[in-house]
Motif scaffolding. Structure first.
Motif, PDB file in Angstrom:
ATOM      1  N   LYS A  51      17.622  -5.136 -16.522  1.00  0.00           N
ATOM      2  CA  LYS A  51      17.470  -5.057 -17.979  1.00  0.00           C
ATOM      3  C   LYS A  51      16.989  -3.669 -18.390  1.00  0.00           C
ATOM      4  CE  LYS A  51      16.459  -9.907 -18.857  1.00  0.00           C
ATOM      5  NZ  LYS A  51      15.465 -10.879 -19.325  1.00  0.00           N
ATOM      6  N   ARG A  52      16.040  -3.152 -17.624  1.00  0.00           N
ATOM      7  CA  ARG A  52      15.500  -1.819 -17.915  1.00  0.00           C
ATOM      8  C   ARG A  52      16.595  -0.755 -17.790  1.00  0.00           C
ATOM      9  NH1 ARG A  52      11.406   1.508 -14.494  1.00  0.00           N
ATOM     10  NH2 ARG A  52      10.658   2.968 -16.032  1.00  0.00           N
ATOM     11  N   LEU A  53      17.421  -0.869 -16.756  1.00  0.00           N
ATOM     12  CA  LEU A  53      18.532   0.058 -16.567  1.00  0.00           C
ATOM     13  C   LEU A  53      19.506  -0.011 -17.743  1.00  0.00           C
ATOM     14  CD1 LEU A  53      20.219   2.056 -14.896  1.00  0.00           C
ATOM     15  CD2 LEU A  53      21.206   0.077 -13.713  1.00  0.00           C
ATOM     16  N   ALA A  54      19.842  -1.201 -18.183  1.00  0.00           N
ATOM     17  CA  ALA A  54      20.755  -1.361 -19.322  1.00  0.00           C
ATOM     18  C   ALA A  54      20.181  -0.687 -20.561  1.00  0.00           C
ATOM     19  CB  ALA A  54      21.000  -2.841 -19.584  1.00  0.00           C
ATOM     20  N   ASN A  55      18.925  -0.928 -20.828  1.00  0.00           N
ATOM     21  CA  ASN A  55      18.294  -0.327 -22.008  1.00  0.00           C
ATOM     22  C   ASN A  55      18.253   1.196 -21.918  1.00  0.00           C
ATOM     23  OD1 ASN A  55      17.816  -2.730 -23.408  1.00  0.00           O
ATOM     24  ND2 ASN A  55      15.966  -3.119 -22.251  1.00  0.00           N
ATOM     25  N   LYS A  56      17.983   1.707 -20.736  1.00  0.00           N
ATOM     26  CA  LYS A  56      17.945   3.156 -20.551  1.00  0.00           C
ATOM     27  C   LYS A  56      19.336   3.772 -20.711  1.00  0.00           C
ATOM     28  CE  LYS A  56      13.879   3.837 -17.667  1.00  0.00           C
ATOM     29  NZ  LYS A  56      13.383   4.383 -16.399  1.00  0.00           N
ATOM     30  N   LEU A  57      20.353   3.122 -20.172  1.00  0.00           N
ATOM     31  CA  LEU A  57      21.719   3.630 -20.304  1.00  0.00           C
ATOM     32  C   LEU A  57      22.160   3.653 -21.763  1.00  0.00           C
ATOM     33  CD1 LEU A  57      23.467   1.915 -17.260  1.00  0.00           C
ATOM     34  CD2 LEU A  57      23.011   4.360 -17.547  1.00  0.00           C
ATOM     35  N   LEU A  58      21.841   2.585 -22.502  1.00  0.00           N
ATOM     36  CA  LEU A  58      22.176   2.557 -23.930  1.00  0.00           C
ATOM     37  C   LEU A  58      21.426   3.643 -24.687  1.00  0.00           C
ATOM     38  CD1 LEU A  58      22.364  -1.254 -24.766  1.00  0.00           C
ATOM     39  CD2 LEU A  58      24.223   0.409 -24.818  1.00  0.00           C
ATOM     40  N   ALA A  59      20.151   3.809 -24.376  1.00  0.00           N
ATOM     41  CA  ALA A  59      19.355   4.846 -25.053  1.00  0.00           C
ATOM     42  C   ALA A  59      19.902   6.236 -24.743  1.00  0.00           C
ATOM     43  CB  ALA A  59      17.893   4.737 -24.639  1.00  0.00           C
ATOM     44  N   LEU A  60      20.273   6.469 -23.494  1.00  0.00           N
ATOM     45  CA  LEU A  60      20.826   7.761 -23.095  1.00  0.00           C
ATOM     46  C   LEU A  60      22.155   8.033 -23.800  1.00  0.00           C
ATOM     47  CD1 LEU A  60      20.686  10.271 -21.294  1.00  0.00           C
ATOM     48  CD2 LEU A  60      21.773   8.925 -19.493  1.00  0.00           C
TER      49      LEU A  60
END
Length: 88
Positions: A51-60
């Motif tokens: 979940k953290r990876l998904a959120n970081k990828l979207l933010a990036l």
């Protein structure tokens, strides 16, 4: 002035490419975000990391899109100012 306008056009093309790539990344992550949020694992730590990876990828991707759009606007402003200066 011809060289400058050519350079401006090259920058525009590069920024358009970056924007397109960023939007594609954003779309891919957004479309498949369920894979991250429904990560098939009994391990809660792994699920949290997915979940953290998904959120970081979207933010990036979002940050890259926003920054590229700002850079495009700046290039347009500079190009317009150069053209106005060349007309005087």
């Amino acid at each position: 002035m011809k060289k400058t306008s050519g350079q401006v056009e090259e920058v525009r093309i590069i920024l358009d490419t970056i924007l397109g790539l960023s939007q594609t990344i954003n779309d891919l992550v957004e479309n498949d975000i369920a894979l991250f949020f429904e990560y098939p694992s009994a391990n809660e730590g792994e699920k949290w990391q997915a979940k953290r990876l998904a959120n970081k990828l979207l933010a990036l991707a979002t940050a890259t899109i926003n920054t590229t759009e700002k850079a495009q606007n700046q290039v347009e402003l500079v190009a317009n100012e150069l053209l106005k200066g060349g007309e005087k």
